[in-house]
Scaffold this motif. Structure first.
Motif, PDB file in Angstrom:
ATOM      1  N   ALA A 270     -50.807 -71.577 -18.093  1.00  0.00           N
ATOM      2  CA  ALA A 270     -50.889 -70.681 -19.423  1.00  0.00           C
ATOM      3  C   ALA A 270     -49.654 -71.093 -20.306  1.00  0.00           C
ATOM      4  O   ALA A 270     -48.779 -71.023 -19.572  1.00  0.00           O
ATOM      5  N   ALA A 271     -49.816 -70.898 -21.526  1.00  0.00           N
ATOM      6  CA  ALA A 271     -49.134 -71.059 -22.342  1.00  0.00           C
ATOM      7  C   ALA A 271     -48.375 -69.664 -22.439  1.00  0.00           C
ATOM      8  O   ALA A 271     -48.896 -68.688 -22.154  1.00  0.00           O
ATOM      9  N   GLU A 272     -46.925 -69.847 -22.628  1.00  0.00           N
ATOM     10  CA  GLU A 272     -46.201 -68.448 -22.658  1.00  0.00           C
ATOM     11  C   GLU A 272     -46.412 -67.609 -24.023  1.00  0.00           C
ATOM     12  O   GLU A 272     -45.683 -68.368 -24.920  1.00  0.00           O
ATOM     13  N   LEU A 273     -47.130 -66.561 -23.827  1.00  0.00           N
ATOM     14  CA  LEU A 273     -46.867 -65.798 -25.269  1.00  0.00           C
ATOM     15  C   LEU A 273     -47.453 -64.290 -24.685  1.00  0.00           C
ATOM     16  O   LEU A 273     -47.889 -64.004 -23.705  1.00  0.00           O
ATOM     17  N   CYS A 274     -47.032 -63.467 -25.626  1.00  0.00           N
ATOM     18  CA  CYS A 274     -47.229 -61.897 -25.304  1.00  0.00           C
ATOM     19  C   CYS A 274     -48.595 -61.724 -26.014  1.00  0.00           C
ATOM     20  O   CYS A 274     -48.800 -61.956 -27.247  1.00  0.00           O
ATOM     21  N   LEU A 275     -49.645 -61.371 -25.168  1.00  0.00           N
ATOM     22  CA  LEU A 275     -51.015 -61.248 -25.621  1.00  0.00           C
ATOM     23  C   LEU A 275     -51.148 -60.008 -26.321  1.00  0.00           C
ATOM     24  O   LEU A 275     -50.556 -58.834 -26.009  1.00  0.00           O
ATOM     25  N   THR A 276     -51.913 -59.958 -27.423  1.00  0.00           N
ATOM     26  CA  THR A 276     -52.191 -58.987 -28.297  1.00  0.00           C
ATOM     27  C   THR A 276     -53.737 -58.445 -28.054  1.00  0.00           C
ATOM     28  O   THR A 276     -54.097 -57.357 -28.519  1.00  0.00           O
ATOM     29  N   GLY A 277     -54.410 -59.542 -27.495  1.00  0.00           N
ATOM     30  CA  GLY A 277     -55.808 -59.000 -27.383  1.00  0.00           C
ATOM     31  C   GLY A 277     -56.683 -59.225 -28.763  1.00  0.00           C
ATOM     32  O   GLY A 277     -57.768 -58.750 -28.840  1.00  0.00           O
ATOM     33  N   THR A 278     -55.924 -59.825 -29.665  1.00  0.00           N
ATOM     34  CA  THR A 278     -56.393 -60.050 -31.042  1.00  0.00           C
ATOM     35  C   THR A 278     -56.495 -61.509 -31.368  1.00  0.00           C
ATOM     36  O   THR A 278     -56.025 -62.363 -30.595  1.00  0.00           O
ATOM     37  N   GLN A 279     -57.127 -61.726 -32.509  1.00  0.00           N
ATOM     38  CA  GLN A 279     -57.151 -63.149 -33.218  1.00  0.00           C
ATOM     39  C   GLN A 279     -55.638 -63.697 -33.271  1.00  0.00           C
ATOM     40  O   GLN A 279     -55.605 -65.160 -33.181  1.00  0.00           O
ATOM     41  N   ILE A 280     -54.723 -63.092 -33.579  1.00  0.00           N
ATOM     42  CA  ILE A 280     -53.475 -63.532 -33.480  1.00  0.00           C
ATOM     43  C   ILE A 280     -53.194 -64.504 -32.363  1.00  0.00           C
ATOM     44  O   ILE A 280     -52.086 -65.254 -32.354  1.00  0.00           O
ATOM     45  N   ASP A 281     -53.535 -64.069 -31.238  1.00  0.00           N
ATOM     46  CA  ASP A 281     -53.290 -64.987 -29.994  1.00  0.00           C
ATOM     47  C   ASP A 281     -53.556 -66.198 -30.100  1.00  0.00           C
ATOM     48  O   ASP A 281     -52.949 -67.107 -29.468  1.00  0.00           O
ATOM     49  N   SER A 282     -54.531 -66.838 -30.825  1.00  0.00           N
ATOM     50  CA  SER A 282     -54.818 -67.993 -31.021  1.00  0.00           C
ATOM     51  C   SER A 282     -54.038 -68.773 -31.722  1.00  0.00           C
ATOM     52  O   SER A 282     -53.681 -69.980 -31.467  1.00  0.00           O
ATOM     53  N   PHE A 283     -53.483 -67.984 -32.681  1.00  0.00           N
ATOM     54  CA  PHE A 283     -52.412 -68.945 -33.633  1.00  0.00           C
ATOM     55  C   PHE A 283     -51.029 -68.787 -32.908  1.00  0.00           C
ATOM     56  O   PHE A 283     -50.534 -69.955 -32.906  1.00  0.00           O
ATOM     57  N   PHE A 284     -50.563 -68.050 -31.851  1.00  0.00           N
ATOM     58  CA  PHE A 284     -49.410 -68.082 -31.156  1.00  0.00           C
ATOM     59  C   PHE A 284     -49.784 -69.023 -30.065  1.00  0.00           C
ATOM     60  O   PHE A 284     -48.842 -69.817 -29.779  1.00  0.00           O
ATOM     61  N   ALA A 285     -50.780 -69.055 -29.593  1.00  0.00           N
ATOM     62  CA  ALA A 285     -51.095 -70.300 -28.596  1.00  0.00           C
ATOM     63  C   ALA A 285     -51.114 -71.761 -29.082  1.00  0.00           C
ATOM     64  O   ALA A 285     -50.462 -72.569 -28.566  1.00  0.00           O
TER      65      ALA A 285
END
Length: 342
Positions: free
Chosen positions: A79-94
């Protein structure tokens, strides 16, 4: 080493247009099935590492776990290291994290909205979009096995450039001259000035449409351009359409699955690269099907067409080019002495 990113959006294909129209639901179980085939074909193509976007359903992790031991490939899946928000912004950060990690390409599972967020973060990493959303103008319907094989030849550097990998257009939203957001298919100016439901499905609320592409076989708001003034993804132009009474044209277009409406058009025109369309009155601008940008009284907002969108993999072209270069063929050397002994 071949390294590929996978962004599978668990929320794609589940917005309000499933209630007001007649779209097919691509559930997360089917996304697991697609990713399972992706993993197997990526491994067969020589990819040794997959980095994926973590999300609440566990699509990629579930796909890997469900591959039987007899077929389970020798491939690292993390998994990529990112803080999940459960929103569409997760795709950007990933996408941003994958680009920083040096992936050779990113495979996406989603619709236009998912790919818009990935386009904002992927930098120059090419993407291979698989359609699993509601509006699917940007991504294509492609079998997971073939998508994985095509992604592998690109990620390993076996093919590059056109026609396998081509740039795409985008629309840049400017406020007072500063970029605030983008769209990869369409920017739609709505009459109302509040966001409400994010998805756009009511043609009666549309004031203006600016598109990077639009073809007669498309579905969604860009289909209006497709019926009126078609423009291909690779053409160096877009279309600007003013919607409303007073003109002499009415366009019948499929603006959502099973929802075909007659849309009055006041006027329309093709626009060139780097040309801007001004938005003056207070409104909401929907980007690739979702309300995103609020325009307030006194704000100067422009929509600019550029050819600086993400690089996109054409799976069929990538595999044709790879095969022309000998991909998929292995010479078999037989031991002559052993053959005579047998």
């Amino acid at each position: 080493m071949g390294h590929v990113g996978i962004i599978a959006n668990p929320a794609s294909g589940k917005d309000i247009r499933r209630l007001v129209a007649y779209g097919t639901v691509v559930d997360n179980l089917e996304k697991v099935n697609i990713v399972r085939r992706l993993i197997l074909s990526l491994a067969a193509g020589g990819i040794t590492k997959i980095t994926y976007m973590p999300e609440y359903y566990g699509i990629v992790a579930g796909a890997m776990e469900s591959i039987c031991s007899r077929h389970r490939p020798d491939i690292t899946v993390e998994a990529a290291e990112l803080c999940l928000t459960g929103t569409q912004i997760d795709s950007f950060f990933a996408a941003e994290a994958m680009a920083a990690a040096g992936v050779g390409c990113i495979i996406t599972l989603g619709g236009d909205g998912t790919n818009r967020m990935v386009a904002k973060g992927c930098r120059h990493v090419p993407i291979l979009p698989i359609s699993t959303g509601t509006n699917n103008v940007f991504p294509a319907w492609i079998e997971g096995t073939i998508a994985g094989l095509a992604a592998a030849v690109v990620a390993k550097g076996l093919v590059a450039g056109a026609p396998a990998v081509t740039p795409s257009k985008k629309l840049v939203i400017l406020k007072d001259g500063q970029p605030v957001d983008i769209a990869i298919v369409d920017a739609v100016v709505l009459k109302n000035a509040f966001i409400g439901s994010r998805a756009v499905w009511d043609a009666g609320q549309i004031r203006r449409i600016v598109v990077t592409r639009g073809e007669p076989h498309n579905i969604g708001i860009s289909a209006i351009a497709g019926q009126l003034a078609p423009v291909l993804p690779g053409e160096p132009k877009g279309v600007d359409i003013e919607v409303g009474a007073g003109g002499s044209i009415e366009v019948r277009a499929p603006i959502a699955p099973g929802l075909i409406e007659n849309v009055p058009v006041y006027q329309y025109r093709y626009i060139d690269l780097d040309e801007v369309v001004e938005v003056s009155a207070p409104c909401i601008i929907a980007l690739d099907g979702e309300r995103e940008v609020q325009v307030r009284e006194g704000e100067k907002v422009e929509i600019k067409l550029t050819f600086d969108g993400p690089n996109v993999i054409d799976a069929a072209a990538a595999l044709r080019l790879a095969v022309a270069r000998g991909y998929g063929i292995r010479q078999i050397t037989q031991n002559h002495e052993n053959k005579e002994e047998q």
